[in-house]
Design a protein around this motif. Structure first.
Motif, PDB file in Angstrom:
ATOM      1  N   LEU A 113      47.175  36.829  49.903  1.00  0.00           N
ATOM      2  CA  LEU A 113      45.950  36.888  49.118  1.00  0.00           C
ATOM      3  C   LEU A 113      45.955  35.803  48.046  1.00  0.00           C
ATOM      4  O   LEU A 113      44.958  35.087  47.864  1.00  0.00           O
ATOM      5  N   ASP A 114      47.078  35.678  47.347  1.00  0.00           N
ATOM      6  CA  ASP A 114      47.164  34.639  46.314  1.00  0.00           C
ATOM      7  C   ASP A 114      47.008  33.254  46.922  1.00  0.00           C
ATOM      8  O   ASP A 114      46.361  32.374  46.331  1.00  0.00           O
ATOM      9  N   GLN A 148      45.314  32.463  49.623  1.00  0.00           N
ATOM     10  CA  GLN A 148      43.923  32.241  50.011  1.00  0.00           C
ATOM     11  C   GLN A 148      43.020  32.085  48.799  1.00  0.00           C
ATOM     12  O   GLN A 148      42.102  31.247  48.797  1.00  0.00           O
ATOM     13  N   VAL A 149      43.294  32.888  47.755  1.00  0.00           N
ATOM     14  CA  VAL A 149      42.495  32.766  46.521  1.00  0.00           C
ATOM     15  C   VAL A 149      42.657  31.378  45.924  1.00  0.00           C
ATOM     16  O   VAL A 149      41.680  30.741  45.508  1.00  0.00           O
ATOM     17  N   GLN A 150      43.918  30.907  45.878  1.00  0.00           N
ATOM     18  CA  GLN A 150      44.160  29.579  45.331  1.00  0.00           C
ATOM     19  C   GLN A 150      43.477  28.514  46.181  1.00  0.00           C
ATOM     20  O   GLN A 150      42.878  27.560  45.651  1.00  0.00           O
ATOM     21  N   GLN A 158      40.784  28.929  48.055  1.00  0.00           N
ATOM     22  CA  GLN A 158      39.332  29.011  47.851  1.00  0.00           C
ATOM     23  C   GLN A 158      38.946  28.545  46.451  1.00  0.00           C
ATOM     24  O   GLN A 158      37.888  27.942  46.254  1.00  0.00           O
ATOM     25  N   ARG A 159      39.834  28.836  45.465  1.00  0.00           N
ATOM     26  CA  ARG A 159      39.549  28.366  44.111  1.00  0.00           C
ATOM     27  C   ARG A 159      39.450  26.844  44.081  1.00  0.00           C
ATOM     28  O   ARG A 159      38.527  26.279  43.480  1.00  0.00           O
ATOM     29  N   PHE A 172      33.344  34.891  47.851  1.00  0.00           N
ATOM     30  CA  PHE A 172      33.740  36.104  47.148  1.00  0.00           C
ATOM     31  C   PHE A 172      33.469  37.349  47.983  1.00  0.00           C
ATOM     32  O   PHE A 172      34.255  38.291  47.986  1.00  0.00           O
ATOM     33  N   LEU A 231      36.222  37.529  50.416  1.00  0.00           N
ATOM     34  CA  LEU A 231      37.551  37.769  49.859  1.00  0.00           C
ATOM     35  C   LEU A 231      37.675  39.153  49.237  1.00  0.00           C
ATOM     36  O   LEU A 231      38.735  39.533  48.757  1.00  0.00           O
ATOM     37  N   ALA A 237      39.233  39.850  45.553  1.00  0.00           N
ATOM     38  CA  ALA A 237      39.765  38.682  44.843  1.00  0.00           C
ATOM     39  C   ALA A 237      38.962  38.486  43.560  1.00  0.00           C
ATOM     40  O   ALA A 237      38.280  37.482  43.355  1.00  0.00           O
ATOM     41  N   LYS A 275      39.779  38.025  40.468  1.00  0.00           N
ATOM     42  CA  LYS A 275      40.190  36.949  39.555  1.00  0.00           C
ATOM     43  C   LYS A 275      39.477  35.642  39.892  1.00  0.00           C
ATOM     44  O   LYS A 275      39.196  34.824  39.003  1.00  0.00           O
ATOM     45  N   LEU A 276      39.174  35.477  41.157  1.00  0.00           N
ATOM     46  CA  LEU A 276      38.469  34.258  41.580  1.00  0.00           C
ATOM     47  C   LEU A 276      37.097  34.183  40.923  1.00  0.00           C
ATOM     48  O   LEU A 276      36.666  33.114  40.450  1.00  0.00           O
TER      49      LEU A 276
END
Length: 782
Positions: free
Chosen positions: A597-598, A600-602, A604-605, A641, A644, A647, A649-650
């Protein structure tokens, strides 16, 4: 040697002269002393008187022993003559001994040389005689060998060769050992041994017949034994011998093989044929096999032979047939009775042996067959009938009893020893084999599910609807709010894996305390397989598709949640274990989920921030092309979003970045302000992602919870983002009203001043309002 004689008067004279001399010396010595002349004269007179007395005594003794002294002197003269004669004779004898031509020493040396030569010739003749006797014995033995070969007595012929070899190996002396005759006889024994070896091969070939045919799905094999064996003619019969080949019986050939210690070598083809062509097809295709025996060993004395045959017709199994152990037992009984002649009790067959020929054959030939057959039964039969479910396991007892009975029969016949209980060990540990098979099946099926590209989903709430354990507990976890699954979906494969784990553990309950933990370990191996294989096999998919990353995240969290409930689901646990725990597997699953998850979030961020960069950071949004680029960027944020899921935090990072970019714009026209408000408003579509998160916030905040919107808890910058969007559309008066009401407290004074300067022209009103804002936010009423 001269002897000097001294007469008595001469002797007295000498003594007197010596005494007088002593006196003179004494007087000369005393003259030097300070004494008077009278004293000296007196002393000299005393000495003279004493000397005279001594002389008188000496004369008296000489006169008393004069006769003895005279006789001794005469004897010494006689003895001296004899000694001289002996010395003369010794010189003469020495001359006779050392003379180089006629001396005695030369004669003795010649005699010794002659004696040595004679002794050597005697020893040489003795060695020759011993060698002749040795070779004569060997020749007699070899003559017996030829007679035995003529008569077809292969066993006695073999004994002759063994005896001849033994005699040749013990020569009486070194000369015989190194002689050409010994070498010739040794080579002859070798040729004779080869002749026996060849004849044995011919006799065995005449006694044992194989018939082997294969055609499509049909297989036929027959093994036939002739008990009366015709002796083949000699390759080089002796000239002039009236040789007529006869016949021998099978037991005589067996006797020859065992006593000559050739059974293992000569019967190896029979051993291989029975294993490869009889036992392996019988065991491997037992359901399609038919075994037939024609045995006459019970009446061996009058029997001509016996046979055993096997036919295999693949795909045409018999409806009623003996078990595999019955048929294999019949084969070994045939070997024991009809080949090894266990029931034949002729004295010639087993006489004078520590072990009977049957026992020897069973040991050197039969034991290998039995061990290989046991391995085949394990490979082709027992491993295939390992139970797959608990009902089959409970019914396995009858097979175990049959296996043990079969193995005991082979031990009784001598084919196996008490230490050779491979089959018994297998069935007595069937629980372990059952668990191993369950483990292999579990991992095989689990692997197929894991590597499947089918990512069909199922809502967790549908699964929890009928789950009593889930209804009794809360799935919201303080400090681990990302594990909430109530409003999430998981892949069907995750549900399948959990069901497989639960079913496997439930199947361990009836097992023994030694076996059941293996099934628990199998479920742990399945979880480990999932953690290892899933990210590797589906790496590209999980990297490129954010929605599948979230699905994988949910799957890991779901499996971890269900593992936590396993102890409660198994009320009575499983034998051999106090609790069914996955304490190390659960954190590993959650860590794996968070890692992806982290990641993918990073990912996508970075992509979303790049989208904002490509939208010119909201500059000149009043221009249609720029507005379209900004709109695409914000829609991309919403799309990502939504896919995700949690996620959160994103979204907070995006809101902070948008706020910062708008704050940095400087002058913002009215049209541009309106366009920016529209662009920011697109993010409001993300709010519905937090609709189900209220209970989590309530659990975290406890009594402080006031039904606030969960988005403000998970996205701390959201309220500020909303207000910034409103400010873009509000009038100056409305902004100041909200400021005075303390509703803009999340903006720093400087930030709010910058917004005012960016949105409104420089007027006295703006100056007064800025001065008011610079005084700080008013006190907020609760």
């Amino acid at each position: 040697m001269a002897v000097t004689a001294i007469a008595s008067h001469n002797f007295a004279r000498v003594i007197t002269s010596q005494v007088d001399g002593a006196r003179i010396v004494h007087q000369e010595h005393d003259a030097a002393d300070p004494a008077t002349m009278d004293e000296l004269m007196e002393t000299a007179s005393a000495l003279d008187t004493e000397i005279q007395s001594i002389k008188a005594q000496v004369y008296k003794k000489l006169l008393a022993n004069f006769t003895e002294f005279t006789q001794s002197f005469e004897n010494s003269l006689e003895l001296n003559g004899k000694i001289d004669e002996l010395l003369r004779q010794a010189d003469e004898m020495t001359s006779q001994t050392i003379d180089p031509e006629t001396g005695l020493r030369q004669k003795v040396m010649s005699a010794l040389v002659n004696h040595h030569e004679v002794s050597y010739k005697v020893q040489e003749n003795d060695s020759i005689l011993e060698g002749l006797k040795h070779f004569s014995r060997v020749d007699d033995i070899l003559s017996q060998y030829e007679d035995c070969m003529d008569s077809g007595n292969i066993l006695q012929a073999g004994h002759c060769i063994q005896q001849a070899a033994k005699v040749l190996a013990q020569p009486p002396n070194a000369g015989v050992e190194s002689s050409n005759i010994t070498k010739h006889l040794t080579e002859q024994c070798t040729r004779m041994s080869e002749a026996i070896d060849h004849m044995l091969d011919q006799l065995i070939a005449s006694a044992i017949h194989f018939n082997h045919t294969e055609h499509d799905s049909t297989y036929y094999y027959q093994l036939f034994f002739s008990y009366t064996i015709k002796v083949p003619p000699l390759a080089l019969p002796r000239a002039g011998s009236a040789y007529t080949p006869g016949s021998i019986r099978w037991h005589e050939l067996v006797r020859a093989l065992t006593l000559l210690e050739l059974a293992s070598d000569k019967l190896r083809p029979l051993q291989k044929s029975i294993l490869r062509n009889l036992l392996q097809p019988l065991i491997q295709f037992h359901k399609d096999s038919t075994l037939e025996l024609v045995s006459s060993a019970s009446n061996y004395a009058s029997a001509d032979g016996s046979s055993i045959s096997l036919s295999v017709n693949l795909g045409h199994g018999r409806s009623e047939q003996a078990t595999i152990f019955d048929d294999v037992r019949r084969v070994f009984e045939y070997i024991h009775q009809d080949i090894f002649l266990n029931e034949y009790s002729s004295p010639e067959f087993n006489a004078h042996q520590v072990s009977s020929d049957t026992e020897i054959l069973t040991h050197v030939v039969g034991r290998h067959i039995a061990k290989e057959a046991s391995a085949m039964i394990l490979k082709y039969y027992l491993t295939d009938i390992i139970p797959l479910n608990i009902n089959e396991l409970s019914q396995f007892g009858s097979i175990s009893a049959e296996v043990i009975r079969f193995e005991d029969d082979l031990i009784a016949m001598g084919f196996l020893t008490e230490a050779d209980k491979e089959l018994r060990d297998f069935v007595e540990n069937i629980d372990v084999h059952y668990t191993n098979r369950k483990r292999d099946t579990l991992l095989k099926q689990g692997r197929a599910i894991i590597i499947s590209d089918d990512f069909k989903v199922i809502p967790v709430k549908d699964l929890d609807r009928d789950d009593e354990l889930e209804q009794e507990r809360s799935s919201w976890s303080i400090g681990d709010h990302d594990t909430d699954l109530k409003e999430s979906s998981i892949s069907v494969k995750a549900k399948q894996l959990v069901d497989m784990i639960l079913t496997t553990l439930q199947g361990a309950a009836p097992l023994s305390a030694d076996a059941s933990p293996y099934l628990y370990q199998a479920t742990r191996s399945l979880v480990d397989l999932y953690r290892v294989l899933m990210p590797v096999y589906h790496e590209r998919t999980l990297t490129d598709v954010p929605a599948l990353t979230i699905l994988f995240y949910n799957d890991c969290m779901y499996i971890a949640r269900e593992l936590e409930k396993m102890t409660d689901r198994l009320e009575n646990g499983i034998p051999g274990m106090d609790e069914v725990l996955y304490d190390d597997a659960i954190p590993s699953l959650k860590a794996l989920a968070k890692k992806w998850l982290d990641f993918q979030v990073q990912k996508q961020r970075e992509e979303l921030m790049q989208s904002i960069d490509e939208a010119s950071r909201f500059h000149d949004s009043g221009v249609e092309s720029n507005f379209a680029a900004c709109e695409r960027a914000m829609k991309q944020i919403v799309y990502v979003f939504r896919h995700l899921g949690k996620a959160w935090k994103l979204l907070d990072d995006v809101a902070i970045r948008v706020i910062k970019e708008i704050e940095d714009l400087g002058d913002i026209s009215e049209k541009e302000s309106h366009k920016l408000a529209i662009i920011c408003g697109l993010l409001f579509e993300c709010e519905d992602q937090f609709d189900s998160a209220g209970p989590l916030v309530e659990e975290v905040k406890g009594d402080a919870y006031n039904d606030e919107d969960p988005i403000h808890y998970f996205v701390p910058s959201w309220e500020k983002f909303q207000l910034m969007t409103d400010i873009l559309e509000l009038s100056f008066a409305e902004i100041m009203t909200r400021f005075r009401a303390g509703q803009l407290h999340m903006f720093k004074v400087q930030e709010l001043s910058n917004f005012v300067c960016s949105l409104f022209a420089d007027t006295p009103l703006r100056q007064r309002n800025l001065e008011e804002i610079d005084q700080g936010h008013p006190f907020r009423r609760s």
